[in-house]
Motif scaffolding. Sequence first.
Motif, PDB file in Angstrom:
ATOM      1  N   SER A   1      19.933  45.240  56.305  1.00 33.09           N
ATOM      2  CA  SER A   1      21.118  45.156  56.248  1.00 33.09           C
ATOM      3  C   SER A   1      21.694  43.578  56.346  1.00 33.09           C
ATOM      4  O   SER A   1      22.393  42.989  55.688  1.00 33.09           O
ATOM      5  CB  SER A   1      22.003  46.133  56.900  1.00 33.09           C
ATOM      6  OG  SER A   1      23.254  45.852  56.706  1.00 33.09           O
TER       7      SER A   1
ATOM      8  N   GLU B   1      22.869  40.685  54.000  1.00 27.90           N
ATOM      9  CA  GLU B   1      24.421  40.054  54.228  1.00 27.90           C
ATOM     10  C   GLU B   1      24.096  38.582  54.367  1.00 27.90           C
ATOM     11  O   GLU B   1      25.001  37.786  54.110  1.00 27.90           O
ATOM     12  CB  GLU B   1      24.946  40.602  55.837  1.00 27.90           C
ATOM     13  CG  GLU B   1      26.282  40.105  55.897  1.00 27.90           C
ATOM     14  CD  GLU B   1      26.954  40.772  57.160  1.00 27.90           C
ATOM     15  OE1 GLU B   1      28.000  40.196  57.336  1.00 27.90           O
ATOM     16  OE2 GLU B   1      26.389  41.680  57.551  1.00 27.90           O
TER      17      GLU B   1
ATOM     18  N   SER C   1      24.321  48.067  50.632  1.00 22.99           N
ATOM     19  CA  SER C   1      25.345  49.265  51.204  1.00 22.99           C
ATOM     20  C   SER C   1      26.687  49.107  50.552  1.00 22.99           C
ATOM     21  O   SER C   1      26.939  47.975  49.856  1.00 22.99           O
ATOM     22  CB  SER C   1      25.463  49.084  52.555  1.00 22.99           C
ATOM     23  OG  SER C   1      26.164  47.709  52.879  1.00 22.99           O
ATOM     24  N   GLY C   2      27.551  49.966  50.622  1.00 18.94           N
ATOM     25  CA  GLY C   2      28.860  49.831  50.190  1.00 18.94           C
ATOM     26  C   GLY C   2      29.616  48.462  50.528  1.00 18.94           C
ATOM     27  O   GLY C   2      30.211  47.742  49.717  1.00 18.94           O
ATOM     28  N   LYS C   3      29.587  48.113  51.849  1.00 16.09           N
ATOM     29  CA  LYS C   3      29.926  46.997  52.385  1.00 16.09           C
ATOM     30  C   LYS C   3      29.507  45.747  51.835  1.00 16.09           C
ATOM     31  O   LYS C   3      30.223  44.780  51.393  1.00 16.09           O
ATOM     32  CB  LYS C   3      30.091  46.821  53.987  1.00 16.09           C
ATOM     33  CG  LYS C   3      30.583  45.977  54.513  1.00 16.09           C
ATOM     34  CD  LYS C   3      30.432  46.070  56.208  1.00 16.09           C
ATOM     35  CE  LYS C   3      31.065  44.755  56.633  1.00 16.09           C
ATOM     36  NZ  LYS C   3      30.897  44.836  58.407  1.00 16.09           N
ATOM     37  N   ASN C   4      28.144  45.807  51.793  1.00 19.65           N
ATOM     38  CA  ASN C   4      27.518  44.514  51.144  1.00 19.65           C
ATOM     39  C   ASN C   4      27.523  44.484  49.867  1.00 19.65           C
ATOM     40  O   ASN C   4      27.821  43.440  49.287  1.00 19.65           O
ATOM     41  CB  ASN C   4      25.942  44.429  51.592  1.00 19.65           C
ATOM     42  CG  ASN C   4      25.810  44.014  52.747  1.00 19.65           C
ATOM     43  OD1 ASN C   4      26.433  43.502  53.620  1.00 19.65           O
ATOM     44  ND2 ASN C   4      24.672  44.602  53.639  1.00 19.65           N
TER      45      ASN C   4
ATOM     46  N   ALA D   1      30.387  45.235  48.105  1.00 15.16           N
ATOM     47  CA  ALA D   1      31.538  44.577  47.817  1.00 15.16           C
ATOM     48  C   ALA D   1      31.589  43.278  48.153  1.00 15.16           C
ATOM     49  O   ALA D   1      32.239  42.501  47.230  1.00 15.16           O
ATOM     50  CB  ALA D   1      32.939  45.318  48.696  1.00 15.16           C
ATOM     51  N   LYS D   2      30.859  42.837  49.133  1.00 14.64           N
ATOM     52  CA  LYS D   2      30.748  41.231  49.255  1.00 14.64           C
ATOM     53  C   LYS D   2      30.021  40.599  48.305  1.00 14.64           C
ATOM     54  O   LYS D   2      30.479  39.503  47.884  1.00 14.64           O
ATOM     55  CB  LYS D   2      30.049  41.099  50.704  1.00 14.64           C
ATOM     56  CG  LYS D   2      30.757  41.245  51.895  1.00 14.64           C
ATOM     57  CD  LYS D   2      30.161  41.142  53.244  1.00 14.64           C
ATOM     58  CE  LYS D   2      30.882  41.567  54.676  1.00 14.64           C
ATOM     59  NZ  LYS D   2      29.969  41.246  55.793  1.00 14.64           N
TER      60      LYS D   2
ATOM     61  N   ASN E   1      34.743  49.163  45.987  1.00 16.05           N
ATOM     62  CA  ASN E   1      33.838  49.387  47.474  1.00 16.05           C
ATOM     63  C   ASN E   1      34.166  49.024  48.273  1.00 16.05           C
ATOM     64  O   ASN E   1      33.841  48.786  49.408  1.00 16.05           O
ATOM     65  CB  ASN E   1      32.433  48.784  47.118  1.00 16.05           C
ATOM     66  CG  ASN E   1      31.448  49.479  46.052  1.00 16.05           C
ATOM     67  OD1 ASN E   1      30.974  50.336  46.345  1.00 16.05           O
ATOM     68  ND2 ASN E   1      31.659  49.017  44.783  1.00 16.05           N
ATOM     69  N   MET E   2      35.832  48.804  48.419  1.00 14.52           N
ATOM     70  CA  MET E   2      36.434  48.205  49.547  1.00 14.52           C
ATOM     71  C   MET E   2      37.411  48.996  50.154  1.00 14.52           C
ATOM     72  O   MET E   2      37.861  49.979  49.415  1.00 14.52           O
ATOM     73  CB  MET E   2      37.401  46.697  49.201  1.00 14.52           C
ATOM     74  CG  MET E   2      36.429  45.532  48.815  1.00 14.52           C
ATOM     75  SD  MET E   2      37.400  44.052  48.552  1.00 14.52           S
ATOM     76  CE  MET E   2      38.094  43.648  49.902  1.00 14.52           C
ATOM     77  N   LYS E   3      37.440  48.743  51.645  1.00 11.53           N
ATOM     78  CA  LYS E   3      38.685  49.900  52.169  1.00 11.53           C
ATOM     79  C   LYS E   3      39.956  49.350  51.948  1.00 11.53           C
ATOM     80  O   LYS E   3      40.356  48.051  51.792  1.00 11.53           O
ATOM     81  CB  LYS E   3      38.147  49.860  53.710  1.00 11.53           C
ATOM     82  CG  LYS E   3      36.831  50.594  53.962  1.00 11.53           C
ATOM     83  CD  LYS E   3      36.701  50.625  55.500  1.00 11.53           C
ATOM     84  CE  LYS E   3      35.499  51.654  55.726  1.00 11.53           C
ATOM     85  NZ  LYS E   3      34.988  51.543  57.123  1.00 11.53           N
TER      86      LYS E   3
ATOM     87  N   LYS F   1      42.352  43.621  50.423  1.00  7.60           N
ATOM     88  CA  LYS F   1      42.178  44.225  49.440  1.00  7.60           C
ATOM     89  C   LYS F   1      43.357  43.996  48.347  1.00  7.60           C
ATOM     90  O   LYS F   1      43.322  43.988  47.179  1.00  7.60           O
ATOM     91  CB  LYS F   1      41.780  45.961  49.380  1.00  7.60           C
ATOM     92  CG  LYS F   1      41.482  46.485  48.247  1.00  7.60           C
ATOM     93  CD  LYS F   1      41.162  48.197  48.564  1.00  7.60           C
ATOM     94  CE  LYS F   1      40.808  48.742  47.119  1.00  7.60           C
ATOM     95  NZ  LYS F   1      40.383  50.008  47.403  1.00  7.60           N
TER      96      LYS F   1
END
Length: 713
Positions: free
Chosen positions: A138, A142, A173-176, A178-179, A207-209, A214
Amino acid sequence: MRKIYFLLVVTLVSISCSQYKNGPMSKAWHNTNAKYNALLIAREDFKIANEIIIANNKESFEETLPIFRKIDSTGLDSAKLYLTDAIKKASIIAERHSNSRHLNEAYLLIGKARLEKEEIFNALETFKYVNTTSKSASAKTEALIWLMRSYIENEDLVSANQVADLLKNQKLSGKNKAKFLATKAYYHQLQNEPALAVVFLDEALKNMKRGSEKARLHYIAAQLYASLNQQILSRKNYNQVLKNKPNYDLEFNANLGLISTQSLAKNTNIAFEKMLEDRKNQDLRSKIYYKMGETEARKSNYELAIKNFNKAVSESLDSPLEKAAAYKALGDLYFEKMLDYEMAGVYYDSTLITLPKNEANGTMIGQKAMFLNDFIKYKKAYDLEDSLQKLAAMNPNELDFKLEQMITQRKEAQKKIEVDNTNSSVLKTATTGNLPKDFKRWLLYDPVESIKAKNEFVRNWGNRALEDNWRRSEKTMGSFSLKIERQTLDSTKSAVKTTASSEEEMKELLAKKEIEQEKKEMLKKIPTTNIQKMASKRKQEEALFQIGKIYKLKFNDEEKAKTTFNSLITNFPRSVYEPEALYYLAIMEKDAQNNSFTARLLKDYPISSFARQLKKGSIKLSKDKETEALTFYSKAFNLYDQNDFNQALTQIDQGLNEYVGSQIEDKMAMLRIMVLKKIGNKDQYVISLNDFMRSYPSSDLVLKAKELLAVLN
């Protein structure tokens, strides 16, 4: 004894908690110290720095926002202290807690802080280090995403694309994810590819919260869709902004966006008026008027659009960015829709003056203003010659009437401007400022009413002297009657009338004489002889060619460039600019090698540099062909050396046509220039020199060409 025992325990714990050991006690101790000491402070410093950057970075919502806020070290004075401290605190983890599980986060934080400080080289090295040494998949991913972002900020788009290719094949991953997708969207946005940018941005948003960041990205997606005329998708994203905890600025601008993207059939003015009346929006009126202008422009109500943009200018007193945006909108409207290039130039200049110096698009607008000045110069030259040629085609009586009509219209227009300016200055003087609407000045204190009253008096009574008894036809002075004076006045009335009549005649004579003089001056400019007509055509020919080049190379408007170049080759056949015009028309076609313009260029101008440029795309010479070209060049040079210039020119023209793309092509072209100089063909010599500069910019012989041009100039 207790003291000795306590010291012994502390010593044993310290030894067992070395950062170079991987025991459970050592790891726990370093994890705790890293997380709750240095890293805690570093995170807080980085957060505060970002809050300062966001607060100081006043974004212009009139332009499409950048997906990532621009990095500008000049405006980071207060944030730099926190970023520097964040780097120091995060570095402690690397120095003292190297076996901590928070080491990757510390290094990533150091890289981000360095990037925001515009220490891009150091940021690149940090992210590369994490990607190379980290054991966490991860963290490595990143680091690659931030490495890509750093390359983009460093304008190294090739390296950024290479990193993107690596990331495409990895499971994120979802966070990565989105980035990465947001960074990819940013890459395409900077490449001026809004369609691709918004596709990647849409995927990133999935994929963002939920949150303010957002909301901001939804707003950018709405702007991008609006620029692509996808109004339904634009409105969808504006609505998403309102559902994602936006700040007031975002909420306000999203509501404006929703109103301005409504169907053209709907009356949006009511909604805009409500926003104008809202007391919360008193400081945001310029933004409302700007959106009203945009909406009217979409409806092709250009006069109303101009009126609203001007209101936006007048309301944006404390915001140079908003004022500059309104000026630019006016410039674009006059340039693209109303085709009034002079007014467009004025508003672009105003944009430049108003825009803060550190704004990135200042250079772009400055270039557009400069190019527009050149465009106006050539457009005026073309239109002037066109008008003069039409006048030259008239018979003498028709021409005389037309010239007098033109002069009279110009004088009337000038007189109207003077009257308007006078009235404007009077009205400015008469402004009542903050007085109530029903306030009435005393007549003699109101300059507008005073002027009206004076004009009415003169109309009724004439221009009488300010004296006693001005109204009476018989005046008594002591015991003397003034009847005699009345008789005297009556006897002089006819003389006054005669004088007045002669004054009017004199004015008419002077006016006629002035018109005749102006007609003589205008007649001098009209091309009447064949030489003058040819010179006028040449001016038009050059102006049309330059206008086409500005459309193609400066304004990137290929449709207008095509129209202009087609007009040139149709109205001015065998023009000196025809080869270049055909070249531009050819490369603007879908297939540059196979079209009518390429065929015509290769047929009519086979030895021109433009024909060679088109051939280069489809020719690759073998080693044998290169040797053959060298031999051919040697023969041509021997002919030149023997002063057989005509034969040398024929040989060179054949060689340039046959050995396009050879390594000695530039030498052959320079030899041709030297032959033309010897022959004394000045026109072809000058054209060939300019062709050489354009066709072989990296040649060793460019300096020689510059010297020859300098001698000519």
